[in-house]
Design a protein around this motif. Structure first.
Motif, PDB file in Angstrom:
ATOM      1  N   TYR A  72       0.900  -1.136  -0.068  1.00  0.00           N
ATOM      2  CA  TYR A  72       0.018  -0.045   0.243  1.00  0.00           C
ATOM      3  C   TYR A  72       0.956   1.164  -0.024  1.00  0.00           C
ATOM      4  O   TYR A  72       0.616   2.190  -0.735  1.00  0.00           O
ATOM      5  N   PHE A  73       1.994   1.076   0.941  1.00  0.00           N
ATOM      6  CA  PHE A  73       2.869   2.501   0.883  1.00  0.00           C
ATOM      7  C   PHE A  73       4.187   2.581  -0.017  1.00  0.00           C
ATOM      8  O   PHE A  73       4.378   3.448  -0.639  1.00  0.00           O
ATOM      9  N   VAL A  74       4.887   1.440   0.019  1.00  0.00           N
ATOM     10  CA  VAL A  74       6.270   1.299  -0.340  1.00  0.00           C
ATOM     11  C   VAL A  74       6.154   1.307  -1.940  1.00  0.00           C
ATOM     12  O   VAL A  74       6.917   2.117  -2.585  1.00  0.00           O
ATOM     13  N   PRO A  76       3.844   1.559  -4.114  1.00  0.00           N
ATOM     14  CA  PRO A  76       3.069   2.556  -5.007  1.00  0.00           C
ATOM     15  C   PRO A  76       4.129   3.819  -5.225  1.00  0.00           C
ATOM     16  O   PRO A  76       4.296   4.504  -6.010  1.00  0.00           O
ATOM     17  N   SER A  77       4.763   4.066  -4.093  1.00  0.00           N
ATOM     18  CA  SER A  77       5.838   5.259  -3.757  1.00  0.00           C
ATOM     19  C   SER A  77       7.106   4.912  -4.754  1.00  0.00           C
ATOM     20  O   SER A  77       7.313   6.043  -5.422  1.00  0.00           O
ATOM     21  N   GLN A  82      -0.879   5.227  -8.132  1.00  0.00           N
ATOM     22  CA  GLN A  82      -1.778   5.461  -6.814  1.00  0.00           C
ATOM     23  C   GLN A  82      -2.631   3.806  -6.986  1.00  0.00           C
ATOM     24  O   GLN A  82      -2.988   3.535  -7.882  1.00  0.00           O
ATOM     25  N   VAL A  83      -2.678   3.365  -5.701  1.00  0.00           N
ATOM     26  CA  VAL A  83      -3.389   2.011  -5.840  1.00  0.00           C
ATOM     27  C   VAL A  83      -4.309   2.042  -4.605  1.00  0.00           C
ATOM     28  O   VAL A  83      -3.925   2.567  -3.606  1.00  0.00           O
ATOM     29  N   SER A  84      -5.671   1.540  -4.876  1.00  0.00           N
ATOM     30  CA  SER A  84      -6.521   2.023  -3.622  1.00  0.00           C
ATOM     31  C   SER A  84      -6.282   0.808  -2.482  1.00  0.00           C
ATOM     32  O   SER A  84      -5.653  -0.143  -2.749  1.00  0.00           O
TER      33      SER A  84
END
Lengths: 217, 259
Positions: A72-74, A76-77, A82-84
């Motif tokens: 979720y965080f790493v 996509p960064s 952007q991922v839901s």
């Protein structure tokens, strides 16, 4: 407290739980089966063997919660996308579960005698029909209880979606508790809903086991 | 063949649904005219979900009023925990955190915080179930006892000053309530507004106020914004001032019973 007024909200939470379970379950089964086949002793000498070992090691070695945070965080960064929360958490659960499914499928494939592989080879069966028509149906019958157990475990793991704010069943319950301040009845109700979902899964598993004559081999 | 077709259809469906969810999320939160607020539901009266599945609460009303003042569309991003909120703020996934956050010196060192509710807090409530144990008249008397506290909260920071107290980290205040109710912990250390709500709803709760050292005192509840986002910080400051001048925030405080 009137829990019936939250029936629609709980149904929505149940739907999201089931959607996540289906998404993760299908992905996990597809990837896990493929890796299980590639990792079985018949293909062990193949170049994918090391990759499969690494994959299952990572998938099983990192806790599902940490995987969810990474997806979720790493990721996509790093990729600047952007991922839901739903997709990220469900994909992470699928990744985690596929490691276990791969091992289960590998065990099933390894349980098939070498003679059957040899027979297929002698009869000139190509690899694809050998797998889909002869080996996998036999392996699948043997691993049914383990696969159903993994799917049941996956259903309960969907509660981890709550940790990144996806309003699935557990998170819905948390919201109701925060409004009504009655944790005991809400958590009891959540337990009943999860039990009900598990019961449906058990019935499905029982039906498939009967269809494949699991207990009567 | 049938199995292959079904598998293919399932895969395509997954790809379509996944892609749709990703794109929808992106289009909502990436738009320039969006004010993306990070929060965590299940924290009534600040943020919770009503029977219709909509986000409601004091913070949601404030966020909507702020978005209107900024001329932007409000996008609520529920991130599940305080840790996730701060990671998302750092990564720029959200513009601001509006979640009943106390303004503490520790947080001010990391993010910009704009006070929108409450005044300076000099005591924090220690919540007990039914009665305060014999011999406990201050937090110093809690030696060897277990206290529920939300990790990374301002209460957690205060409790760290008392190493003789055993901390029981609970992500949700409702779990803390359950813990004290069933004897899993002796007390819970929570936000004053939350303690007030609990006390109003449940007569079995007893509260002991713990005075705070000057360095731990809280300067109200604030909106957290990334320090690098200077322009937004200034605009939100102006918008909050305007809302306070128009008594909008006071109206919301009365509406949600946190005045």
């Amino acid at each position: 407290m009137n829990l019936f007024s939250y029936a629609a909200l709980l149904l929505r939470g149940t739907w999201i739980t089931l959607a996540s379970w289906a998404f993760a379950g299908i992905l996990s089964m597809l990837v896990g089966t493929l890796l299980g086949i590639l990792g079985c002793k018949h293909f062990m000498s193949g170049r994918f063997a090391i990759l499969v070992k690494c994959y299952t090691f990572i998938a099983k070695g990192i806790p599902a919660y940490v995987q969810i945070l990474i997806v979720y965080f790493v990721i996509p960064s790093l990729l600047n996308i952007q991922v839901s929360g739903f997709v990220a958490a469900s994909s992470a659960l699928a990744f985690c579960s596929s490691g276990y499914v791969a091992e289960i499928v590998r065990a099933g494939m390894n349980a098939i005698s070498q003679g059957q592989w040899d027979a297929c080879y002698v009869l000139g069966y190509p690899l694809y029909p050998t797998l889909t028509r002869i080996m996998l149906p036999q392996a699948f019958r043997m691993i049914l209880p383990a696969v159903c157990g993994e799917l049941e475990q996956l259903l309960k793991s969907t509660s981890l979606l709550a940790t990144i704010g996806v309003i699935e069943l557990t998170r819905t319950g948390m919201n109701i508790i925060s409004r009504e301040l009655n944790p005991l009845s809400v958590y009891s109700m959540l337990a009943c809903i999860y039990l009900l979902l598990s019961a449906f899964l058990q019935i499905g598993a029982w039906y498939v086991e009967r269809r494949f004559n699991y207990d009567y081999r | 063949m049938k199995l292959k077709t079904i598998s293919f259809i399932v895969l395509v469906l997954i790809a379509i649904v996944g892609g749709f969810v990703v794109l929808r999320n992106c289009s909502d939160s990436c738009a320039d005219d969006a004010f993306v607020v990070g929060t965590v539901s299940g924290y009534a009266p600040f943020v919770s979900i009503n029977e219709d599945g909509e986000y409601v609460g004091f913070d949601i009303d404030v966020a909507q009023a702020l978005a209107d003042r900024l001329g932007k569309k409000l996008v609520i991003n529920d991130l599940g925990s305080m840790t996730s909120l701060f990671i998302a703020l750092e990564q720029g996934k959200i513009d601001a955190i509006i979640w009943g956050l106390s303004i503490t010196q520790e947080r001010l060192n990391k993010v910009a915080m704009i006070c929108y509710q409450g005044e300076a807090v000099v005591t924090y409530p220690l919540m007990f179930w039914k009665r305060i144990p014999d011999g406990v008249t201050s937090i110093e008397d809690m030696q060897g006892r277990t206290v529920c506290v939300e990790p990374a909260s301002s209460q957690d920071a205060v409790l760290s000053n008392y190493s003789f107290i055993q901390k029981n980290p609970t992500e949700k205040v409702d779990d803390a309530l359950l813990a004290i109710q069933y004897g899993k912990a002796d007390a819970a250390f929570v936000e004053p507004a939350i303690a007030k709500k609990f006390k109003n709803k449940c007569s079995d709760i007893v509260i002991l106020d713990v005075p705070l050292a000057p360095k731990d005192q809280v300067q109200g509840i604030g909106i957290a914004i990334n320090r690098k986002n200077i322009d937004l910080t200034e605009r939100v400051k102006c918008a909050v001032s305007a809302l306070q001048d128009a008594s909008t925030i006071k109206m919301y405080e009365e509406k949600w019973g946190i005045a």
